[in-house]
Design an enzyme around this catalytic site. Structure first.
Site, mmCIF file in Angstrom:
data_model
loop_
_atom_site.group_PDB
_atom_site.id
_atom_site.type_symbol
_atom_site.label_atom_id
_atom_site.label_comp_id
_atom_site.label_asym_id
_atom_site.label_seq_id
_atom_site.Cartn_x
_atom_site.Cartn_y
_atom_site.Cartn_z
ATOM 1 N N ARG A 158 -39.064 -0.847 33.424
ATOM 2 C CA ARG A 158 -38.955 -0.625 34.864
ATOM 3 C C ARG A 158 -38.125 0.635 35.071
ATOM 4 O O ARG A 158 -36.963 0.703 34.641
ATOM 5 C CB ARG A 158 -38.319 -1.832 35.543
ATOM 6 C CG ARG A 158 -38.205 -1.733 37.067
ATOM 7 C CD ARG A 158 -37.763 -3.079 37.622
ATOM 8 N NE ARG A 158 -37.586 -3.071 39.068
ATOM 9 C CZ ARG A 158 -36.399 -3.033 39.680
ATOM 10 N NH1 ARG A 158 -35.284 -3.007 38.954
ATOM 11 N NH2 ARG A 158 -36.303 -3.040 40.989
ATOM 12 N N ASN A 164 -36.570 -1.059 45.597
ATOM 13 C CA ASN A 164 -35.599 -1.963 44.993
ATOM 14 C C ASN A 164 -34.775 -2.679 46.054
ATOM 15 O O ASN A 164 -34.277 -2.051 46.998
ATOM 16 C CB ASN A 164 -34.663 -1.171 44.078
ATOM 17 C CG ASN A 164 -33.620 -2.051 43.406
ATOM 18 O OD1 ASN A 164 -33.945 -2.853 42.538
ATOM 19 N ND2 ASN A 164 -32.364 -1.912 43.802
ATOM 20 N N GLU A 165 -34.639 -3.998 45.930
ATOM 21 C CA GLU A 165 -33.758 -4.824 46.766
ATOM 22 C C GLU A 165 -33.715 -4.304 48.205
ATOM 23 O O GLU A 165 -32.662 -3.869 48.697
ATOM 24 C CB GLU A 165 -32.356 -4.871 46.147
ATOM 25 C CG GLU A 165 -32.381 -5.459 44.745
ATOM 26 C CD GLU A 165 -31.025 -5.467 44.046
ATOM 27 O OE1 GLU A 165 -30.029 -5.007 44.662
ATOM 28 O OE2 GLU A 165 -30.949 -5.923 42.891
ATOM 29 N N HIS A 225 -34.593 -11.137 41.804
ATOM 30 C CA HIS A 225 -33.489 -10.670 40.979
ATOM 31 C C HIS A 225 -32.489 -11.810 40.837
ATOM 32 O O HIS A 225 -32.070 -12.397 41.838
ATOM 33 C CB HIS A 225 -32.839 -9.445 41.597
ATOM 34 C CG HIS A 225 -33.724 -8.238 41.606
ATOM 35 N ND1 HIS A 225 -33.307 -6.994 42.026
ATOM 36 C CD2 HIS A 225 -35.023 -8.088 41.232
ATOM 37 C CE1 HIS A 225 -34.309 -6.121 41.907
ATOM 38 N NE2 HIS A 225 -35.363 -6.774 41.443
ATOM 39 N N TYR A 274 -28.943 -13.016 39.641
ATOM 40 C CA TYR A 274 -27.558 -12.785 39.244
ATOM 41 C C TYR A 274 -26.744 -14.021 39.622
ATOM 42 O O TYR A 274 -27.137 -15.142 39.289
ATOM 43 C CB TYR A 274 -27.025 -11.491 39.873
ATOM 44 C CG TYR A 274 -27.727 -10.248 39.335
ATOM 45 C CD1 TYR A 274 -27.460 -9.776 38.047
ATOM 46 C CD2 TYR A 274 -28.663 -9.562 40.108
ATOM 47 C CE1 TYR A 274 -28.094 -8.643 37.544
ATOM 48 C CE2 TYR A 274 -29.304 -8.426 39.609
ATOM 49 C CZ TYR A 274 -29.014 -7.980 38.326
ATOM 50 O OH TYR A 274 -29.658 -6.877 37.833
ATOM 51 N N GLU A 288 -35.158 -8.410 37.787
ATOM 52 C CA GLU A 288 -33.843 -8.025 37.266
ATOM 53 C C GLU A 288 -33.059 -9.293 36.972
ATOM 54 O O GLU A 288 -33.186 -10.290 37.690
ATOM 55 C CB GLU A 288 -33.033 -7.208 38.284
ATOM 56 C CG GLU A 288 -33.340 -5.745 38.370
ATOM 57 C CD GLU A 288 -32.337 -5.016 39.271
ATOM 58 O OE1 GLU A 288 -31.197 -5.513 39.430
ATOM 59 O OE2 GLU A 288 -32.711 -3.974 39.810
ATOM 60 N N TRP A 290 -31.717 -6.055 33.374
ATOM 61 C CA TRP A 290 -30.962 -4.883 33.829
ATOM 62 C C TRP A 290 -29.743 -4.736 32.931
ATOM 63 O O TRP A 290 -28.970 -5.681 32.781
ATOM 64 C CB TRP A 290 -30.507 -5.068 35.275
ATOM 65 C CG TRP A 290 -29.813 -3.831 35.781
ATOM 66 C CD1 TRP A 290 -28.490 -3.509 35.618
ATOM 67 C CD2 TRP A 290 -30.409 -2.745 36.492
ATOM 68 N NE1 TRP A 290 -28.234 -2.296 36.183
ATOM 69 C CE2 TRP A 290 -29.393 -1.804 36.727
ATOM 70 C CE3 TRP A 290 -31.700 -2.474 36.947
ATOM 71 C CZ2 TRP A 290 -29.624 -0.610 37.403
ATOM 72 C CZ3 TRP A 290 -31.922 -1.299 37.620
ATOM 73 C CH2 TRP A 290 -30.896 -0.364 37.855
#
Length: 461
Positions: free
Chosen positions: A78, A155-156, A224, A226, A253, A282
């Site tokens: 990516r 992105n995001e 994503h 996290y 991610e 990531w």
């Protein structure tokens, strides 16, 4: 003759019209497609992303990273790009070179515009519509690359501002529509709002309508993971809802740690592998701002893996173990690898693998054996080990082949054989399991005539 000429012209015009009408769909079929919630490459074979992000826009001289990422087993990368709104713009020629590097290294290229990050909360961020304008401006570099490139719009694209994040469905549908109207036939990837973590489930609850808005039905969703995803229950519930709905999903991610909490990377990777879901970690190198621990290698040096790099590339359900090249690069999906467990042949594992219920009240373990891929003379299998009601510090799994099968390669376990009897013992990083926790190891083997799955037995050590 005069009476026949209009008929001939009519036929010719009809033929030309038919060709023109058919061209977009034929062109779209030349690249990645979505079928029944799965991503298929241009040959019609399922492609499961196993790769990492590379911050190309901030480190444009690190072009050797593409070969280095490939050398550790990845099948996708990516690539961080900028529209010029927040960082130096990546030109059409630069993007064309990035795509060329991906193709040279047999990597599928996922391209993303990073300037959208945190819109509504981050003052410098741009809108998805502005990101689409950038893609249109460099369309010359992307046309004809549908077999090798996936377009991650932005992105995001929204921060935690509830008002702006609520516009994600409309903004995303409009962005997809505009890209298609501009002639883009690539598979489109869309990131979730809320800094990509969708903690208010805006993407999850609107995914079907967004998917339906794509006239090509060729959109894949990216979550994503996290700190929001710090438990197995949160991970399996979120990804499982997409699987149940037959909607395509990828973990676009994730990391092993983060300032907002400690993501459960073991469950992310194991669930993704069990359910045929792609993941992109990531990130390769060059992180700053207090998250330097997310570097997978030190100073872009592939021989200096960090602990995170060791985990994602070499750990259980990691990239070396599970990645398989896209067949558009010339792979024969029925041919097993020779001497390299980095790219074992796989088919989609069952959504719910066979398991046994661990007994309660003692330090025990159980094992479930699954054949995940098979071809003439060879096969791949996975064995999942699950601790009982108490934690264990080590395990050994034994089984007896009934049809003369043999093991040729293994990963995430130490295997030994004596005739038909096989013993697999944990390695250093997967022997300790909490109560009810599980891990998995895999192997490649050979068979002739019949390949009956044996019944494994697990014992603690």
């Amino acid at each position: 003759m005069r009476t026949r000429l209009p008929i001939a012209l009519t036929a010719l015009l009809a033929l030309v019209t038919a060709v023109l009408v058919m061209t977009p769909s034929a062109h779209a079929a030349a690249g990645f497609t979505i079928s029944n919630g799965r991503l298929l490459d241009a040959n019609g074979n399922q492609f499961i992303m196993r790769g990492v992000s590379h911050a190309h826009t901030w480190y444009p001289s690190q072009t050797g990273s593409f070969a280095n990422i490939k050398s550790l087993g990845a099948n996708a990368v990516r690539v961080v790009l900028s529209s010029g709104a927040r960082w130096t713009q990546n030109s059409a020629s630069d993007v064309a070179n990035v795509i060329s590097l991906c193709k040279q290294n047999r990597l599928i290229c996922v391209l993303e515009v990073h300037d959208t990050t945190g819109y509504g909360e981050e003052g410098a961020a741009i809108t998805l519509d502005q990101a689409v304008s950038y893609w249109i401006s460099i369309q010359s570099a992307l046309a004809g690359q549908e077999r090798y490139v996936i377009l991650n719009i932005g992105n995001e694209p929204f921060g935690n501002n509830a008002t702006t994040s609520a516009t994600w469905p409309t903004a995303t549908r409009n962005a997809i529509t505009r890209l298609r109207s501009a002639g883009f036939d690539h598979t489109i990837m869309v990131d979730a709002p809320m800094w990509g973590q969708d903690w208010q489930f805006i993407m999850r609850d609107n995914a079907q309508s967004v998917f339906n808005s794509d006239p090509d039905r060729n959109t894949i969703f990216s979550i994503h993971m996290y700190g929001v995803f710090d438990t197995a229950a949160e991970i399996t519930d979120y990804l499982g809802r997409f699987r149940t709905a037959n909607l395509p999903i990828v973990v676009g991610e994730f990391g092993h740690n983060h300032s907002d909490g400690n993501p459960d990377e073991d469950t992310i990777m194991s669930y993704a592998q069990t359910n045929g879901i792609g993941y992109l970690g990531w990130s390769w190198s060059g992180n700053g701002g207090g998250v330097e621990y997310l570097d997978m290698v030190t100073n872009f040096n592939a021989s200096q893996l960090t602990s995170w790099g060791q985990r994602i590339f070499n750990g259980a359900n990691g990239i070396r173990q599970t990645a398989r090249e896209a067949t558009v690069f010339g792979n024969n999906p029925t041919t097993p690898p020779t001497g390299n467990p980095a790219t074992p042949p796989v088919t989609t594992p069952p959504v719910t693998p066979p398991t046994t219920t661990p007994p309660a009240g003692d330090r025990s373990c159980t094992a479930a054996y699954t054949i995940t891929g098979q071809w003439q003379g060879g096969f791949q299998a996975e064995v999942r080990v699950t601790a009982g009601s108490s934690a264990i510090s080590g395990w050994a799994v034994t089984w007896t082949f009934a049809n003369g099968q043999t093991v040729s390669q293994s990963w995430s376990a130490t295997l030994s054989s004596s005739g038909a009897n096989v013993t697999a013992r944990n390695v250093s990083y997967n022997g300790s399991l909490g109560a009810g926790a599980s891990t998995a190891f895999g192997f490649l083997g050979s068979w002739n005539g019949t390949n009956t799955a044996p019944t494994p037995r697990c014992a603690t050590t």
